[in-house]
Design an enzyme around this catalytic site. Structure first.
Site, short mmCIF file in Angstrom:
data_model
loop_
_atom_site.label_atom_id
_atom_site.label_comp_id
_atom_site.label_asym_id
_atom_site.label_seq_id
_atom_site.Cartn_x
_atom_site.Cartn_y
_atom_site.Cartn_z
N ILE A 13 0.82 -1.20 0.00
CA ILE A 13 0.00 0.00 0.00
C ILE A 13 0.86 1.26 0.00
O ILE A 13 0.59 2.21 -0.74
CB ILE A 13 -0.96 -0.02 1.21
CG1 ILE A 13 -2.05 -1.07 0.97
CG2 ILE A 13 -1.58 1.35 1.45
CD1 ILE A 13 -2.91 -1.36 2.17
N SER A 149 -7.60 -0.16 9.62
CA SER A 149 -8.21 -1.39 9.09
C SER A 149 -9.64 -1.52 9.60
O SER A 149 -9.95 -1.09 10.72
CB SER A 149 -7.41 -2.61 9.56
OG SER A 149 -8.11 -3.81 9.27
N TYR A 168 -3.76 -7.01 16.50
CA TYR A 168 -3.90 -6.14 15.34
C TYR A 168 -5.21 -5.34 15.42
O TYR A 168 -5.21 -4.11 15.29
CB TYR A 168 -3.88 -6.98 14.07
CG TYR A 168 -4.05 -6.20 12.80
CD1 TYR A 168 -3.04 -5.37 12.33
CD2 TYR A 168 -5.23 -6.29 12.05
CE1 TYR A 168 -3.19 -4.65 11.15
CE2 TYR A 168 -5.39 -5.59 10.87
CZ TYR A 168 -4.37 -4.76 10.42
OH TYR A 168 -4.53 -4.05 9.25
N LYS A 172 -5.43 -1.32 16.22
CA LYS A 172 -5.95 -0.44 15.18
C LYS A 172 -7.12 0.38 15.71
O LYS A 172 -7.26 1.57 15.41
CB LYS A 172 -6.38 -1.25 13.96
CG LYS A 172 -5.23 -1.70 13.07
CD LYS A 172 -4.46 -0.54 12.48
CE LYS A 172 -3.46 -0.96 11.43
NZ LYS A 172 -2.65 0.18 10.93
#
Length: 268
Positions: A13, A149, A168, A172
């Site tokens: 990305i 995300s 994760y 996030k």
């Protein structure tokens, strides 16, 4: 010339951001990378485009980060219009897909799972934002974008019933809150922030999802959230869409948590 800094630009990305932004000759684009070991592609791009500059730095080392920002300042004539923080951590591979109860009796692994994710997805962005603020204050656009995300969305987790990716997802979600905190603090200065999810994107990080059983599981899980799910989308498509959302960012939407569509559709 509009100036952009992409933190975490070597691959996937981040690299695609640099690639698409540098296609506009009037943009000045700086990519911060962690190591030259994975930088062949972005270095080749920089050789072909004089408006691209690559800097190697450790965003968790204050001195290294300070030195990188000094180099950014020199390349961008003392200002920065848009900061895109793309570097992240997915936690530890051994525990990444374990559910909360499966970590019972594995407390050392649990600490590593959470701590590594918090370091990568909360502390890293804060260090980078704080280091870059003097340049952003001098910029015209005054935008800070945190690549997050849909995993950090409570409803996404609740409806999909995806029980793994604990570190994760939680970090996030925490990062999204931090970005909203910055929006509140910097509001009077006209500095805008955004937590922006890229969708479910084909990148080197997702290239391991080639096992048919894993892919079938994820399609079923994510399908509970989006029944018409196509699957992963190309990085080119994701970045093109995100740049449109970034372009529309204003004080009214500052601090928001949005998808690449500009809404809450987190997948394709």
């Amino acid at each position: 010339m509009p100036s952009w800094l992409v933190v975490g630009a070597a691959r996937g990305i981040g690299f695609e951001f640099v690639k698409q932004l540098s296609a506009t000759p009037t943009n000045k684009v700086v990519g911060i990378i962690r190591s030259q070991k994975t930088a062949d592609e972005i270095n080749a791009l920089a050789k072909q485009n004089s408006n691209v500059h690559v800097i190697e730095a450790d965003v968790f080392d204050v001195e290294s980060l300070r030195g990188a920002v000094a180099k950014v300042e020199k390349f961008t004539d003392g200002k920065l219009d848009v900061l895109i923080y793309n570097a992240y951590s997915i936690g530890t591979p051994e525990t990444m897909m374990l559910s909360p109860t499966q970590l019972t009796g594995k407390e050392t692994a649990l600490y590593a799972e959470i701590n590594e994710a918090v370091k990568g997805n909360i502390l890293g962005p804060m260090l980078a934002i704080n280091a870059c603020l003097p340049l952003i204050r001098k910029g015209s656009e005054k935008k800070i974008v945190y690549i997050t995300s849909g995993a950090g969305d409570v409803d996404m987790t609740r409806i999909s019933r995806l029980t793994g990716q604990i570190g994760y997802a939680a970090s996030k979600a925490g990062g999204n809150v931090i970005i909203a905190k910055y929006a509140g603090e910097l509001y009077e200065e006209g500095i805008k922030t955004l937590s922006l999810s890229p969708g479910w994107v084909e990148t080197p990080a997702t290239s391991t999802l080639t096992d048919p059983a894993i892919m079938a599981y994820l399609m079923e899980t994510f399908g509970r959230v989006q029944p018409n799910l196509r699957g992963m989308i190309p990085a080119e498509e994701s970045i093109s869409a995100m740049l449109k959302v970034i372009g529309k960012l204003d004080m009214e939407t500052s601090g928001a948590f949005l998808s690449h569509h500009g809404d809450k559709q987190w997948l394709d």
